[in-house]
Design a protein around this motif. Structure first.
Motif, PDB file in Angstrom:
ATOM      1  N   PHE A  84       0.826  -1.209   0.000  1.00 27.43           N
ATOM      2  CA  PHE A  84       0.000   0.000   0.000  1.00 27.43           C
ATOM      3  C   PHE A  84       0.861   1.259   0.000  1.00 27.43           C
ATOM      4  CE2 PHE A  84      -2.880  -3.324   1.323  1.00 27.43           C
ATOM      5  CZ  PHE A  84      -3.954  -3.067   0.479  1.00 27.43           C
ATOM      6  N   ALA A  85       2.075   1.161   0.531  1.00 29.27           N
ATOM      7  CA  ALA A  85       3.021   2.270   0.406  1.00 29.27           C
ATOM      8  C   ALA A  85       3.398   2.457  -1.065  1.00 29.27           C
ATOM      9  CB  ALA A  85       4.267   1.993   1.246  1.00 29.27           C
ATOM     10  N   PHE A  86       3.587   1.347  -1.774  1.00 30.34           N
ATOM     11  CA  PHE A  86       3.868   1.427  -3.210  1.00 30.34           C
ATOM     12  C   PHE A  86       2.681   2.021  -3.962  1.00 30.34           C
ATOM     13  CE2 PHE A  86       3.145  -0.627  -7.349  1.00 30.34           C
ATOM     14  CZ  PHE A  86       4.195  -0.065  -8.062  1.00 30.34           C
ATOM     15  N   LEU A  87       1.475   1.606  -3.611  1.00 32.61           N
ATOM     16  CA  LEU A  87       0.279   2.141  -4.258  1.00 32.61           C
ATOM     17  C   LEU A  87       0.174   3.648  -4.034  1.00 32.61           C
ATOM     18  CD1 LEU A  87      -2.411   1.844  -5.753  1.00 32.61           C
ATOM     19  CD2 LEU A  87      -3.468   1.166  -3.579  1.00 32.61           C
ATOM     20  N   ALA A  88       0.457   4.110  -2.824  1.00 35.78           N
ATOM     21  CA  ALA A  88       0.418   5.549  -2.534  1.00 35.78           C
ATOM     22  C   ALA A  88       1.417   6.293  -3.416  1.00 35.78           C
ATOM     23  CB  ALA A  88       0.717   5.794  -1.055  1.00 35.78           C
ATOM     24  N   TYR A  89       2.622   5.736  -3.559  1.00 39.38           N
ATOM     25  CA  TYR A  89       3.645   6.343  -4.410  1.00 39.38           C
ATOM     26  C   TYR A  89       3.165   6.412  -5.860  1.00 39.38           C
ATOM     27  CZ  TYR A  89       7.997   6.759  -7.065  1.00 39.38           C
ATOM     28  OH  TYR A  89       8.976   7.149  -7.957  1.00 39.38           O
ATOM     29  N   TYR A  90       2.584   5.319  -6.340  1.00 37.92           N
ATOM     30  CA  TYR A  90       2.095   5.279  -7.724  1.00 37.92           C
ATOM     31  C   TYR A  90       1.000   6.324  -7.936  1.00 37.92           C
ATOM     32  CZ  TYR A  90       0.133   3.563 -12.089  1.00 37.92           C
ATOM     33  OH  TYR A  90      -0.320   3.481 -13.389  1.00 37.92           O
ATOM     34  N   LEU A  91       0.086   6.425  -7.005  1.00 41.34           N
ATOM     35  CA  LEU A  91      -1.028   7.366  -7.140  1.00 41.34           C
ATOM     36  C   LEU A  91      -0.544   8.812  -7.189  1.00 41.34           C
ATOM     37  CD1 LEU A  91      -3.540   5.657  -4.689  1.00 41.34           C
ATOM     38  CD2 LEU A  91      -3.850   5.913  -7.161  1.00 41.34           C
ATOM     39  N   LYS A  92       0.495   9.111  -6.442  1.00 46.38           N
ATOM     40  CA  LYS A  92       1.012  10.482  -6.409  1.00 46.38           C
ATOM     41  C   LYS A  92       1.868  10.809  -7.628  1.00 46.38           C
ATOM     42  CE  LYS A  92       1.230  10.607  -1.338  1.00 46.38           C
ATOM     43  NZ  LYS A  92       2.156  10.589  -0.175  1.00 46.38           N
ATOM     44  N   GLN A  93       2.704   9.842  -8.042  1.00 44.57           N
ATOM     45  CA  GLN A  93       3.713  10.125  -9.058  1.00 44.57           C
ATOM     46  C   GLN A  93       3.255   9.856 -10.491  1.00 44.57           C
ATOM     47  OE1 GLN A  93       6.697  11.545  -8.365  1.00 44.57           O
ATOM     48  NE2 GLN A  93       6.005  11.676  -6.237  1.00 44.57           N
ATOM     49  N   TYR A  94       2.483   8.792 -10.688  1.00 54.86           N
ATOM     50  CA  TYR A  94       2.193   8.352 -12.051  1.00 54.86           C
ATOM     51  C   TYR A  94       0.724   8.432 -12.443  1.00 54.86           C
ATOM     52  CZ  TYR A  94       6.912   6.494 -11.733  1.00 54.86           C
ATOM     53  OH  TYR A  94       8.260   6.374 -11.568  1.00 54.86           O
ATOM     54  N   ALA A  95      -0.155   8.213 -11.500  1.00 54.01           N
ATOM     55  CA  ALA A  95      -1.575   8.113 -11.824  1.00 54.01           C
ATOM     56  C   ALA A  95      -2.142   9.354 -12.518  1.00 54.01           C
ATOM     57  CB  ALA A  95      -2.374   7.797 -10.563  1.00 54.01           C
ATOM     58  N   PRO A  96      -1.792  10.575 -12.086  1.00 55.48           N
ATOM     59  CA  PRO A  96      -2.392  11.754 -12.736  1.00 55.48           C
ATOM     60  C   PRO A  96      -2.087  11.865 -14.222  1.00 55.48           C
ATOM     61  CG  PRO A  96      -1.445  12.342 -10.614  1.00 55.48           C
ATOM     62  CD  PRO A  96      -0.984  10.944 -10.913  1.00 55.48           C
ATOM     63  N   ARG A  97      -1.059  11.151 -14.699  1.00 54.79           N
ATOM     64  CA  ARG A  97      -0.715  11.208 -16.126  1.00 54.79           C
ATOM     65  C   ARG A  97      -1.563  10.248 -16.965  1.00 54.79           C
ATOM     66  NH1 ARG A  97       5.721  10.122 -15.257  1.00 54.79           N
ATOM     67  NH2 ARG A  97       6.022  11.488 -13.437  1.00 54.79           N
ATOM     68  N   GLN A  98      -2.314   9.376 -16.310  1.00 56.72           N
ATOM     69  CA  GLN A  98      -3.081   8.358 -17.016  1.00 56.72           C
ATOM     70  C   GLN A  98      -4.443   8.893 -17.460  1.00 56.72           C
ATOM     71  OE1 GLN A  98      -1.574   5.337 -17.571  1.00 56.72           O
ATOM     72  NE2 GLN A  98       0.180   6.201 -16.488  1.00 56.72           N
ATOM     73  N   GLU A  99      -4.924   8.369 -18.577  1.00 58.21           N
ATOM     74  CA  GLU A  99      -6.259   8.741 -19.053  1.00 58.21           C
ATOM     75  C   GLU A  99      -7.331   8.168 -18.134  1.00 58.21           C
ATOM     76  OE1 GLU A  99      -9.116   7.958 -22.962  1.00 58.21           O
ATOM     77  OE2 GLU A  99      -6.985   7.463 -23.045  1.00 58.21           O
ATOM     78  N   TYR A 100      -7.091   6.964 -17.656  1.00 55.59           N
ATOM     79  CA  TYR A 100      -7.992   6.314 -16.709  1.00 55.59           C
ATOM     80  C   TYR A 100      -7.163   5.420 -15.801  1.00 55.59           C
ATOM     81  CZ  TYR A 100      -7.450   2.072 -19.532  1.00 55.59           C
ATOM     82  OH  TYR A 100      -6.927   0.980 -20.184  1.00 55.59           O
ATOM     83  N   LEU A 101      -7.728   5.057 -14.659  1.00 52.66           N
ATOM     84  CA  LEU A 101      -7.057   4.157 -13.720  1.00 52.66           C
ATOM     85  C   LEU A 101      -7.933   2.934 -13.491  1.00 52.66           C
ATOM     86  CD1 LEU A 101      -5.720   6.606 -10.978  1.00 52.66           C
ATOM     87  CD2 LEU A 101      -4.387   5.427 -12.730  1.00 52.66           C
ATOM     88  N   ARG A 102      -7.314   1.762 -13.626  1.00 52.54           N
ATOM     89  CA  ARG A 102      -8.015   0.514 -13.355  1.00 52.54           C
ATOM     90  C   ARG A 102      -7.128  -0.364 -12.475  1.00 52.54           C
ATOM     91  NH1 ARG A 102     -11.307   3.267 -15.030  1.00 52.54           N
ATOM     92  NH2 ARG A 102     -12.913   2.915 -16.609  1.00 52.54           N
ATOM     93  N   PHE A 103      -7.688  -0.803 -11.370  1.00 51.10           N
ATOM     94  CA  PHE A 103      -6.991  -1.717 -10.471  1.00 51.10           C
ATOM     95  C   PHE A 103      -7.816  -2.996 -10.363  1.00 51.10           C
ATOM     96  CE2 PHE A 103      -6.094   2.634  -8.986  1.00 51.10           C
ATOM     97  CZ  PHE A 103      -4.724   2.661  -9.193  1.00 51.10           C
ATOM     98  N   TRP A 104      -7.124  -4.111 -10.164  1.00 46.32           N
ATOM     99  CA  TRP A 104      -7.809  -5.395 -10.062  1.00 46.32           C
ATOM    100  C   TRP A 104      -7.335  -6.128  -8.819  1.00 46.32           C
ATOM    101  CZ3 TRP A 104      -6.821 -10.048 -13.889  1.00 46.32           C
ATOM    102  CH2 TRP A 104      -7.662 -11.114 -13.531  1.00 46.32           C
TER     103      TRP A 104
END
Length: 267
Positions: A84-104
């Motif tokens: 979940f620490a990795f997920l937090a990092y991803y959400l802050k650093q990379y997610a805003p650049r994505q057109e959409y976000l999908r997690f499974w």
């Protein structure tokens, strides 16, 4: 008592229905968990009668109950915090650049994992980004039903979350010993029944797939099949997260291993 021959037959049937290979030392566990069907006042006089009814194929509900009985479902909110620490990092650093976000959440059990993912999204993703969905799948109808009720022991969730997090993302249930996941969190999650060995009916690729603490139930050949199928559902540069105690040693795949049992699909 289940004879060795009948145990093998139950093992083979369970494998055909779930894709999960039971180890030989699980015989006692199988016998114990199937007791709910056996005996005076119950559905069947003995284990052989149960097996015969299962293989007849006439009672699909009985087959579902059989799979539920032999499936292990142990989980809790924010299990294995490194992920979940990795997920937090991803959400802050990379997610805003994505057109959409999908997690499974690919073996979601009673729902703690996908709801934990949703809470992290609410905490760490800019509020302006709204195109987010979390798919949560499991083979068990029973655990999916529990997950969709959204109610959990207040005592247990307070052990893994701060008071502020519980207050913000949960509501008191009618039973005061329970807390209910808030609507804004549950609205992000879609629950579906899925056997990981079956075809995947997905139209969009995923940023991160959480496949944690489930591979231990599969042989290497099945692991390889599942891992490569899941890799095909990842976006280029997407991530696969497996359990900290799990290993892909001996499993052929094209993912790059990072740390904390996290693997990346090359862009």
């Amino acid at each position: 008592m289940i004879s060795d021959t009948l145990f093998i037959q139950f093992k083979d049937l369970f494998y055909s229905l779930s894709g999960i290979a039971l180890k030989d030392y699980k015989k006692y566990l199988v016998e114990y968990r199937l007791q709910k069907f056996i005996g005076e006042g119950k559905q069947f006089a003995g284990y052989k009668d149960l097996y015969d009814a299962l293989v007849s194929g006439y009672d699909s509900e009985l087959r579902r109950e059989f799979v539920d009985a032999l499936t292990t479902n142990y989980t809790y909110f924010f299990r294995e915090p490194e992920h979940f620490a990795f997920l937090a990092y991803y959400l802050k650093q990379y997610a805003p650049r994505q057109e959409y976000l999908r997690f499974w959440s690919a073996a979601c059990s009673t729902g703690e994992e996908p709801y934990s993912i949703a809470i992290m999204v609410k905490k760490h993703l800019p509020s302006a980004f709204s195109n987010v969905k979390i798919l949560a799948t499991d083979i068990s109808d029973k655990v999916l039903s529990i997950a969709q009720r959204r109610e959990y022991s207040l005592e247990k969730i307070q052990k893994t979350m701060s008071h502020d997090t519980v207050k913000k993302y949960f509501k008191r249930a009618k039973n005061e010993a329970l807390a209910k996941v808030s609507q804004e969190i549950s609205d992000m999650v879609v629950f579906k029944k899925l056997n990981l060995m079956d075809p995947y009916p997905f139209t969009k690729q995923f940023d991160i797939v959480f496949l944690r603490n489930v591979l231990i139930y599969f042989e290497n050949s099945e692991k390889e099949y599942i891992i490569n199928k899941i890799a095909s559902t990842l976006k280029p540069g997407g991530y696969l997260v497996v359990g900290l105690a799990e290993s892909l040693v001996g499993v052929r795949h094209n993912l790059k291993q990072l740390k904390y049992s996290i693997y990346r699909k090359e862009p």
